[in-house]
Design a protein around this motif. Structure first.
Motif, PDB file in Angstrom:
ATOM      1  N   ASP A   1       8.977  12.927  -5.021  1.00 23.75           N
ATOM      2  CA  ASP A   1       9.594  12.492  -3.883  1.00 23.75           C
ATOM      3  C   ASP A   1       9.362  11.579  -3.383  1.00 23.75           C
ATOM      4  O   ASP A   1       8.484  11.197  -3.082  1.00 23.75           O
ATOM      5  CB  ASP A   1       9.636  13.683  -2.739  1.00 23.75           C
ATOM      6  CG  ASP A   1      11.100  12.948  -1.973  1.00 23.75           C
ATOM      7  OD1 ASP A   1      11.370  12.049  -1.601  1.00 23.75           O
ATOM      8  OD2 ASP A   1      11.963  13.856  -2.026  1.00 23.75           O
ATOM      9  N   GLN A   2      10.757  10.082  -3.879  1.00 26.95           N
ATOM     10  CA  GLN A   2      10.232   8.885  -3.450  1.00 26.95           C
ATOM     11  C   GLN A   2       9.996   8.774  -2.132  1.00 26.95           C
ATOM     12  O   GLN A   2       9.468   7.646  -1.055  1.00 26.95           O
ATOM     13  CB  GLN A   2      11.125   8.518  -3.866  1.00 26.95           C
ATOM     14  CG  GLN A   2      11.033   7.841  -5.772  1.00 26.95           C
ATOM     15  CD  GLN A   2       9.836   7.037  -5.967  1.00 26.95           C
ATOM     16  OE1 GLN A   2       9.283   5.614  -5.132  1.00 26.95           O
ATOM     17  NE2 GLN A   2       9.376   7.278  -7.017  1.00 26.95           N
TER      18      GLN A   2
ATOM     19  N   ARG B   1       6.508   7.096  -0.760  1.00 29.29           N
ATOM     20  CA  ARG B   1       7.448   5.901  -0.167  1.00 29.29           C
ATOM     21  C   ARG B   1       6.323   6.110   1.943  1.00 29.29           C
ATOM     22  O   ARG B   1       5.659   4.501   2.085  1.00 29.29           O
ATOM     23  CB  ARG B   1       8.678   5.446   0.310  1.00 29.29           C
ATOM     24  CG  ARG B   1       9.058   4.834  -0.982  1.00 29.29           C
ATOM     25  CD  ARG B   1       8.411   3.875  -0.975  1.00 29.29           C
ATOM     26  NE  ARG B   1       9.391   3.806  -2.918  1.00 29.29           N
ATOM     27  CZ  ARG B   1       8.543   2.048  -3.939  1.00 29.29           C
ATOM     28  NH1 ARG B   1       8.283   1.608  -3.681  1.00 29.29           N
ATOM     29  NH2 ARG B   1       8.829   2.400  -4.774  1.00 29.29           N
TER      30      ARG B   1
ATOM     31  N   THR C   1       7.941  -1.938   0.978  1.00 29.92           N
ATOM     32  CA  THR C   1       7.366  -0.557   1.246  1.00 29.92           C
ATOM     33  C   THR C   1       8.695  -0.184   1.976  1.00 29.92           C
ATOM     34  O   THR C   1       9.383   0.761   2.016  1.00 29.92           O
ATOM     35  CB  THR C   1       6.328   0.042   0.779  1.00 29.92           C
ATOM     36  OG1 THR C   1       5.269  -0.529   0.037  1.00 29.92           O
ATOM     37  CG2 THR C   1       6.358   1.616   1.124  1.00 29.92           C
TER      38      THR C   1
ATOM     39  N   ILE D   1      16.235   4.145   0.726  1.00 27.15           N
ATOM     40  CA  ILE D   1      15.758   5.983  -0.117  1.00 27.15           C
ATOM     41  C   ILE D   1      17.082   6.929   1.442  1.00 27.15           C
ATOM     42  O   ILE D   1      17.476   8.060   0.935  1.00 27.15           O
ATOM     43  CB  ILE D   1      15.049   6.336  -0.017  1.00 27.15           C
ATOM     44  CG1 ILE D   1      13.968   5.814  -1.559  1.00 27.15           C
ATOM     45  CG2 ILE D   1      14.472   7.962   0.037  1.00 27.15           C
ATOM     46  CD1 ILE D   1      13.016   5.636  -1.844  1.00 27.15           C
TER      47      ILE D   1
END
Length: 216
Positions: free
Chosen positions: A27-28, A32, A68, A75
């Motif tokens: 899961d991004q 992050r 980031t 996202i």
């Protein structure tokens, strides 16, 4: 230089471990978020090094943190309704099959309009360079000497958009109608650069056309 009540090397090791842990997430959003914590710990470590901060490392920590954080914000916006107003929520629910991020991308290149008087959106047989979506209001369609009214929450000009043909009917919205319009060239550039968005828009228009056929 920051003074810490413990060995600053512990921060370096913790940052490294979190960085490795972040790579384990598919899961991004989680990846992050954990990576941001890792970068922060590494940042504090470099500020606490004796005899003074290693400014080169601090600089790249700041750059990496900023990048980031930006991706993390994208996202979050892609997955949540954060910042959407009541009208956006109404439109988002009407469209149905888009993610919040895809919705934002589409609306970004659209223009909201309110008809002050009966407004012609398309003329049968004429080239149509705009795609419309009517959210509220009366829609009258004249085609082959037939006139009928259709429900809102529908696309206008979708056939011309998909097949690059002249408008197949004359379409007029009544006073007070609320709708969006997309310049076809701009919309094609937008969805052409994103495969997933292109697929979602084509699917959305296909569903709209299927509903129109079912109602007719």
């Amino acid at each position: 230089m920051i003074s810490l009540p413990f060995n600053p090397y512990l921060l370096m090791h913790a940052a490294a471990l979190l960085s490795f842990a972040a790579l384990a997430f598919r899961d991004q959003l989680k990846l992050r978020a954990v990576l941001l914590v890792s970068i922060t710990l590494d940042f504090v470590y470099h500020l606490s090094k004796a005899p003074g901060p290693a400014w080169q490392e601090v600089f790249w920590n700041v750059v990496t943190f900023a990048i980031t954080l930006k991706v993390l914000a994208q996202i979050v916006l892609d997955r949540t309704h954060l910042g959407l107003g009541a009208e956006d929520e109404e439109l988002f629910a009407a469209l149905g099959s888009l993610t919040p991020g895809e919705y934002r991308e589409l609306v970004k290149v659209a223009t909201w309009k309110t008809a002050e008087e009966p407004t012609v959106l398309a003329t049968e047989g004429s080239d149509l360079h705009t795609l419309f979506y009517v959210l509220r209001g009366e829609i009258t369609i004249d085609k082959a000497e037939r006139s009928f009214i259709v429900c809102p929450k529908t696309f206008i000009g979708e056939v011309a958009f998909l097949h690059r043909t002249p408008a197949s009917a004359t379409v007029v919205v009544g006073p007070g109608a609320r709708y969006l319009e997309w310049p076809v060239a701009v919309l094609q550039r937008k969805i052409g650069s994103r495969h997933s968005l292109n697929s979602s828009v084509i699917r959305l228009i296909g569903l709209d056309m299927a509903l129109k056929i079912a109602r007719s």
